[in-house]
Design an enzyme around this catalytic site. Structure first.
Site, PDB file in Angstrom:
ATOM      1  CG  ASP A 225      55.080  30.979 -56.391  1.00 58.97           C
ATOM      2  OD1 ASP A 225      55.176  31.743 -57.365  1.00 58.97           O
ATOM      3  OD2 ASP A 225      55.833  31.019 -55.397  1.00 58.97           O
TER       4      ASP A 225
ATOM      5  CD  GLU B  85      56.661  31.034 -61.066  1.00 57.68           C
ATOM      6  OE1 GLU B  85      57.246  32.098 -61.259  1.00 57.68           O
ATOM      7  OE2 GLU B  85      56.726  30.435 -59.979  1.00 57.68           O
TER       8      GLU B  85
ATOM      9  CG  ASP C 231      57.425  37.326 -60.653  1.00 59.51           C
ATOM     10  OD1 ASP C 231      57.533  37.985 -59.608  1.00 59.51           O
ATOM     11  OD2 ASP C 231      57.093  36.127 -60.677  1.00 59.51           O
TER      12      ASP C 231
ATOM     13  NE  ARG D 293      55.399  42.820 -57.792  1.00 61.69           N
ATOM     14  CZ  ARG D 293      56.069  42.001 -56.988  1.00 61.69           C
ATOM     15  NH1 ARG D 293      56.215  42.307 -55.705  1.00 61.69           N
ATOM     16  NH2 ARG D 293      56.589  40.880 -57.445  1.00 61.69           N
TER      17      ARG D 293
END
Ligand SMILES: [Ca+2]
Ligand SMILES: [Ca+2]
Lengths: 566, 566
Positions: free
Chosen positions: A326, A355, A422, A470
């Site tokens: 991340d 990422e 995201d 989500r």
């Protein structure tokens, strides 16, 4: 010839190892400017008297974008070293030589040419072999499946009974994933990427409390161990998410620093500008300006040791196959180099995925990551399908540009996605137009790189920017779009059965119709063409190259007759 | 505007840290194409509602070469991170924005711009502070001075009694250097670079037998220790030569492998393709094709440990201040990264200088070397003075190109030379024309970077390609050109007294006469102009900028009157 538009450096995407004994060289020049691009190369120490011994090979045109034509060529290095120059011929037949020191009318002495002094095995970029054939599936564990009600957090809502919010919980867990591994196997995927599973505060778990414990809502180390085993039994790899740029607010060392200020032994674990910490007037480095996400000091040997222990622990203890990193771009290179050594030492073929949303070349030199998340792919897809501002020819240019920003070895391991936790869901981006989503998935699953399916996309789940994207995965088949499922399943199977559609093949864009995205996958064994009609009109297309080929897959309205598609 | 000639990547010479809190950005564009180059930059997380907060600053033109104009600008990063784009205005007033994803008519969203995600202190390139003010002196120990006849190798010839050959010895040693430290101090130099001093076979000592012993012909560890002490007492630093790419033929591990083949425990210390070794039909990696210089396997942890022990040993034991790394480009990055950590851990301000003749950017990212030997400088000097094929304006272009191949922080530590033990002497290159050599030394000693004087150049020693360039230093003043000595001495003193002539100043080329090399050194405190008349004609030059300035130094024929030079 426009000399100032000829770009090459003896490094990165312009010069990379393609195997233990060969390198690939890339050069770009102004679009349409060069009639012939040749590579002159030889060993720096090979002379016949005063004459340097070298070979001359034409470079392969590998695509164009708006401004440049790109050329690549691969050469073997018997002694692992090379000097080289380019011989450019323009459309008037004028020849010039391009070297590290500039342009010459004749090939100058070897000392002025570009150099690859020695190809070290340790510097050969090599993602694990299994990665290039993998089809990933991203799971957001709180929302994939609830396998154990006993673990549900207090106040957890009934599965799917409400829209997701930043705060609510539905009780998804690891047992839920185990319960549905057969579903994933049926779909055909061969790798799962989990967003964080470690003990954390929120429903997304990116705010780590303890990197060495599974979140109690998800299960225990035993559950994860079992999940990995069961996944491996089904030929599915498992990748976890490492959030090493910053900790969560409730991470013990940060709490200690908050409470004890100057007296805390964790002072050097973060980046305080002064003490005590001031959450209102941020006086310490954070992710963005989020006071509850304090940036970890990965240059502190204690922190480094701790995080490397974490990296090793989950590979050793639970047998995971990879790490997704991340906010990888905000952590220092030195840390990632040590991270790579630690992880690969534990499991030689572990996968390391960073990422990074921007140009990631500095992390992809072989000493840090195996791949980065291919957001430019997503951007181009959205511009073409959602905004309809990008014509197929411009899409081709955009993707050609991206694929020449990196070595081709890197592209094959690139993590391609069309949505994640995201971003808004691809179906929502396409205003619910399932036909478009099918076309997008056709591209995703026949493209260079490794595709990742965001959980639920395969049954046409929708959802806006998070938290909307989500939602709980619906397990009642009546709530699933089984037609979409069959489409994705079929594409995965095709990709598996035809390596040319995965990463055995090169990718070259072809333009025969302004409303059709078309590219050729090309390998020694077979070629394949992918055609996507973006218009509402029927198209009739044909090519002599299609002679004696077969139609692998198309929607039901498409007709195929020899070399004619309608 | 020619968009395909605009070149920038968010790394290397195009983006580098100039301090712990600032970065410098460089961009190049087609010569003469851009009327105004601006930099738009801001923190990636700074928004006012949906609007990204950023600043706009004009970029500084820092020179041109044959094809490109170069621009640089330095910006502070309060939160150590940046997104940025360029705003280009052409001569018709047309504006375009250049970002990582290409060109746009309006500034696009921040995610498409170039990125510096986080400036890590560990990634700030920083050569030791003392280096930028150092004037080096290269000593080839066998030929500098004989201080102890008892150590002379068998068959050593009388000092200076014969021309140097690849095999002969004259008995130079470390005591000889100690004896002449006052001479060096008088000259004004502040650093000595020694070619190898470790136990080796030949007179040049590049064929190491034992990395942990001083060659008996040169003295002992005690002699070196004393030399370093005495040098330090006189404000002179000491740098040794590390030959880590390959060992000598008589290096014990290689002899063991030669003799024991498959049974040798040193198999993995080298790169054998098969065993036993075959010196005739080379079946192992070597330097070039030299069978007596077997390439060391620096990826083998044992070899790495051994060489790092060596690196540390001489810093710790004898207090040396730096390492010059022979054939540095053929050793792997990972080894050099460990080398840097080991050496800097022992002595924080030690200097690490790589021998690389080509584009060295990959070694100069802050994690490996502090500098490389600036051979392009030598090449350009020779083309201008020896071949007379390079006019001053082209010399300016060449040097401008070289100085934009690297960060400016790197340029300040660059090791500039006009000859070495590997090249013909500069006086010989100039066919004995001492006036030319004086001009060359004037440039060398007033240029960006740190200059190195090859022993004997300062008294006008001559000599062809080695072995010719390795003559014994004549210590009889009658054999020395004391006029040349005074010239070099004066230039060094000027450089020391006027920091603008060293590395406090920027360097900008100025063209007012096609036969005159002219550049301006520029700092906050003072400016200085250097003018070199390449022609045989007298020149009369003047500039309004020279008003109220003084003549620091010139040859005796030059007249100076206010702002007029003749
Ligand atoms: Ca549960
Ligand atoms: Ca002696």
């Amino acid at each position: 010839m426009d000399k100032s538009s000829v770009v090459h450096f003896a490094r990165d995407q312009f010069l990379y190892s393609s195997s233990l004994e060969s390198i690939t060289i890339m050069i770009m020049a102004k679009k349409g400017d060069i009639a012939k691009m040749e590579l002159l190369h030889g060993d720096p120490y090979d002379f016949e008297g005063p004459k340097w011994i070298h070979e001359n090979i034409e470079m392969r045109s590998t695509g164009s974008d708006e401004l440049y034509d790109y050329y690549r060529q691969t050469i073997r290095l018997p002694h692992l070293r090379a000097r080289y120059a380019f011989r450019l011929t323009d459309h008037d037949g004028k020849v010039t030589y391009f070297t590290e020191k500039g342009f010459y009318e004749e090939l100058p002495e070897v000392g002025l040419l570009f150099a690859l002094p020695y190809l070290h095995h340790t510097e050969v970029f090599s993602a694990p072999e299994w990665v290039k054939d993998t089809v990933w599936y991203q799971i957001f564990p709180e929302r994939f499946a609830n396998g154990n009600k006993d673990l549900d957090p207090e106040g957890a809502l009934e599965w799917g009974s409400a829209e997701p919010t930043p705060e609510n919980f539905f009780g998804g867990d690891l047992e839920g994933v185990i319960d549905h591994l057969d579903y994933l196997k049926e779909l055909g995927i061969t790798g799962i990427y989990f967003t964080p599973v470690f003990h954390a505060f929120s429903n997304h778990k990116y705010d780590t409390i303890d990197y060495l414990e599974i979140d109690p809502q998800f299960g225990t180390k035993e559950t994860l161990k079992k999940l990995v085993e069961e996944a491996h039994n089904r030929g599915i790899k498992v990748m976890l998410d490492a959030v090493f740029n910053h900790s969560g607010y409730h991470f013990k060392p940060f709490q200690d620093l908050l409470q004890n200020g100057k007296d805390s032994k964790y002072k050097d674990w973060f980046h305080p500008h002064s003490l005590p910490l001031d959450e209102q007037n941020l006086n310490y480095d954070t992710f963005g300006y989020v006071s509850s996400m304090p940036k970890l000091n990965t240059k502190n040997p204690e922190v480094k040791d701790y995080l490397l222990t974490v990296a090793k622990y989950w590979v050793e203890e639970c047998g995971i196959d990879g790490w997704r990193l991340d906010v990888a771009n905000e952590v220092d290179f030195d840390f990632w180099r040590s991270f790579r050594k630690t992880v690969k030492n534990e499991k030689e073929d572990a996968y390391i995925l960073g990422e990074i949303w921007h140009d990631s070349m500095p992390w992809l030199r072989g000493d840090q990551f195996d791949a980065v998340m291919n957001y430019p792919f997503l951007t181009a897809i959205l511009e073409m399908f959602r905004e309809e501002t990008l014509e197929p020819s411009r899409f081709a240019e955009k993707m050609t540009k991206v694929y020449h920003m990196y070595p081709h070895t890197v592209n094959k391991a690139a993590f391609n996605l069309v949505g994640s936790h995201d971003t808004p869901r691809i179906l929502t981006e396409c205003q619910g137009d399932i036909a478009k989503v099918k076309q997008i998935y056709t591209i995703l699953l026949t493209f260079t790189g490794t595709p990742c399916i965001y959980y639920g996309d395969e049954i046409a789940l929708d959802g806006d920017q998070d938290p909307g994207c989500r939602k709980c995965m619906p397990w009642n088949e009546e709530e699933q779009n089984r037609d979409m499922f069959a489409h994705v399943q079929r594409l995965i199977a095709l990709r598996k059965d035809n390596p040319v559609l995965a990463n055995e093949g090169d990718l070259l864009f072809v333009h025969i119709d302004p409303e059709v995205v078309m590219y050729k996958r090309e390998s020694d064994e077979a070629d394949a063409y992918i055609l996507i009609n973006l218009s509402d009109n029927e198209k009739e297309l044909s090519s002599e190259e299609w002679q004696a080929s077969e139609l692998l897959y198309a929607d039901s309205e498409t007709k195929w007759d020899e070399n004619h598609l309608s």
